[in-house]
Design an enzyme around this catalytic site. Structure first.
Site, short mmCIF file in Angstrom:
data_model
loop_
_atom_site.label_atom_id
_atom_site.label_comp_id
_atom_site.label_asym_id
_atom_site.label_seq_id
_atom_site.Cartn_x
_atom_site.Cartn_y
_atom_site.Cartn_z
N TYR A 1 -20.09 -38.36 -36.03
CA TYR A 1 -18.82 -39.07 -35.87
C TYR A 1 -17.70 -38.16 -36.37
O TYR A 1 -17.69 -37.75 -37.53
CB TYR A 1 -18.84 -40.37 -36.69
N ASP B 1 -16.68 -30.11 -40.11
CA ASP B 1 -16.09 -31.40 -40.46
C ASP B 1 -16.60 -31.73 -41.86
O ASP B 1 -17.72 -32.19 -42.04
CB ASP B 1 -16.50 -32.47 -39.45
N LYS C 1 -10.94 -38.08 -46.79
CA LYS C 1 -11.48 -38.81 -47.94
C LYS C 1 -11.05 -38.25 -49.30
O LYS C 1 -10.01 -38.61 -49.81
CB LYS C 1 -13.01 -38.88 -47.83
#
Length: 488
Positions: free
Chosen positions: A187, A282, A310
């Site tokens: 994702y 990522d 995050k």
């Protein structure tokens, strides 16, 4: 073992896959039906009635009653009013051990006092946003460049999704090539071009509702842990516009749900060099959770571009950013002073003073307190304890961890395989995935009733606030849940 990282011992990937294949070959083992009914009636209906009432009202104004995907819990979402360190508290006054940690960003634990004090000072002076430059934009960027060897420049954005979008635009501008290759099952946010091959490798466009298939003309996926699969895509792309970038999560798709061999990233780096593609990591989850130099520091691989999210804002909003070598980062330069053709990116709330300051002081506090190592030790203790409980009750469940990223697979929903060549089996596989997903939701509800908050009932993030006493308490609660599983 490298020091400064949350991973003390890398999992035996071959054994993990062997155990996972066995898990998905067996019938589903979830909470016994009578126990599930008791959990719903005696916990959720009796002890969470304020949450239920609020969610019922919210459903009149919010689709599904909640705004965030992580809030969808069976039998209904709970409303949380307080977060502190290792704990969460709901509207009804129930207390929980927090293994969600906001989806991963709070490595220090929720709402740490040291960062909160600095945020309050900022709110009393500058306020959360001005739209103009603030000193902590510079301080955060300087800190990230100092910590992550492959990053020479950093630009903050509003989310990991935005950072992934920016990364592929930069890659296309820098290489003048077209295709983006991603690891199947991963994702990378919800932008159109990357809503491909989600959750289960081989799904291609099946999960991308609302996105025209033509959008994926220049997006491909390859199978995790399979360098031959990646090279075959790279070879084919030479005749169809070339490959601008390979985009991967360095611990494996879905935060390592399908873990990668220890040297896999080095193999991907070599293939990117061979075919002239940029390597994009990522690190939305792994940057500053695996270590202050990211997963790339642990694996010893330098990507060309790194996507951040995050932890980059320490659990505060607008957490996203892109970092990399100067020769590539020039394509995201802001302002008018440039002669380079720039990628189209923006965001009013990107790099706001509040998020920049929170990110900076979070990283400083993590560095000062060895938070990555502490959270990793908690992850090791939790995982080893879960493995002992699995053996105790002779369950087919699988527990493993990459430091503070812990996995507890009870049904293996995302470990199913889709073979596009056997298209007639796809519908059955997707139906099986939905069936297993519901069983996973029931396990998540059982954990919640014992005061354990997890991510979708299968992933747990530990933090530096998780002392041995907290972990040992959590394991007693997991023990009580496992006693309610069918066949125990």
């Amino acid at each position: 073992m490298a020091t400064g990282f949350s991973i003390n011992e890398y999992p035996n990937v071959d054994q993990v896959y062997k155990d996972l294949r066995k898990l998905i070959s067996l019938p589903i083992r979830s909470i016994r039906k009578n126990e599930m009914e008791n959990i719903i009636q005696n916990y959720f209906e009796k002890k969470c009635n304020k949450s239920k009432a609020m969610i019922t009202k919210a459903s009149e104004y919010i689709p599904g009653g909640v705004q965030h995907n992580l809030s969808f819990n069976f039998p209904f979402p709970l409303v949380f009013t307080k977060a502190a360190g290792a704990y969460l508290y709901d509207l009804d006054g129930n207390k929980y051990i927090d293994f969600l940690q906001a989806g991963g960003p709070t490595v220090l634990g929720s709402n740490p006092t040291s960062v909160r004090k600095k945020v309050i000072e900022l709110l009393d002076s500058t306020g959360p946003v001005t739209g103009l430059f603030h000193e902590y934009e510079y301080k955060l960027a300087e800190k990230i460049v100092e910590l992550v060897p492959s990053v020479e420049m950093f630009r903050m954005l509003g989310s990991g999704t935005e950072a992934c979008m920016a990364s592929i635009r930069v890659a296309r501008l820098a290489t003048k090539k077209k295709n983006i290759v991603k690891m199947g099952g991963a994702y990378h946010g919800w932008s159109d071009q990357l809503a491909y091959g989600l959750r289960i490798p081989g799904t291609r466009h099946f999960e991308a509702n609302g996105v025209p298939r033509s959008i994926f003309k220049y997006t491909q996926e390859f199978y995790p842990n399979d360098l031959n699969s990646l090279e075959s895509v790279l070879k084919r792309n030479r005749f169809f516009g070339g490959t601008a970038a390979v985009l991967i999560e360095p611990v494996g798709p879905e935060s390592g749900t399908r873990p990668l061999d220890l040297n896999f990233n080095k193999g991907v780096r070599e293939l990117c060099n061979k075919y002239g593609a940029l390597l994009i990591f990522d690190e939305v989850v792994t940057a500053f959770r695996i270590g202050l130099s990211g997963a790339q520091g642990y694996f010893g691989v330098d990507p060309d571009l790194t996507v951040f999210g995050k932890v980059v804002a320490g659990g505060y909003p607008s957490a996203g950013g892109l970092g990399g070598k100067k020769e590539y980062m020039k394509y995201v330069s802001a302002g008018l002073q440039t002669g380079t053709k720039k990628a189209l990116i923006g965001g009013t709330m990107a790099a706001n003073p509040l998020s920049s300051l929170a990110g900076y002081f979070t990283l400083c506090e993590m560095e000062k307190t060895n938070a990555c190592e502490k959270s990793g030790r908690a992850g090791d203790r939790l995982t080893k304890g879960l493995q002992k409980l699995i053996q105790k009750y002779n369950l087919p469940f699988v527990a493993f961890n990459q430091g503070s990223i812990c996995h507890l697979e009870t049904v293996g929903t995302m470990l199913l395989d889709i073979d596009i060549k056997k298209f007639w089996t796809i519908k059955k596989t997707i139906a099986e995935a939905h069936k297993r997903k519901h069983a996973m939701e029931e396990m998540g509800a059982a954990y919640m009733s014992e005061g354990l908050v997890t991510l979708a009932g299968s992933r747990l993030y530990t933090s530096a606030a998780d002392t041995d006493a907290v972990i040992d308490d959590a394991l007693k609660r997991f023990d009580r849940v496992f006693q309610k599983v069918e066949g125990v």
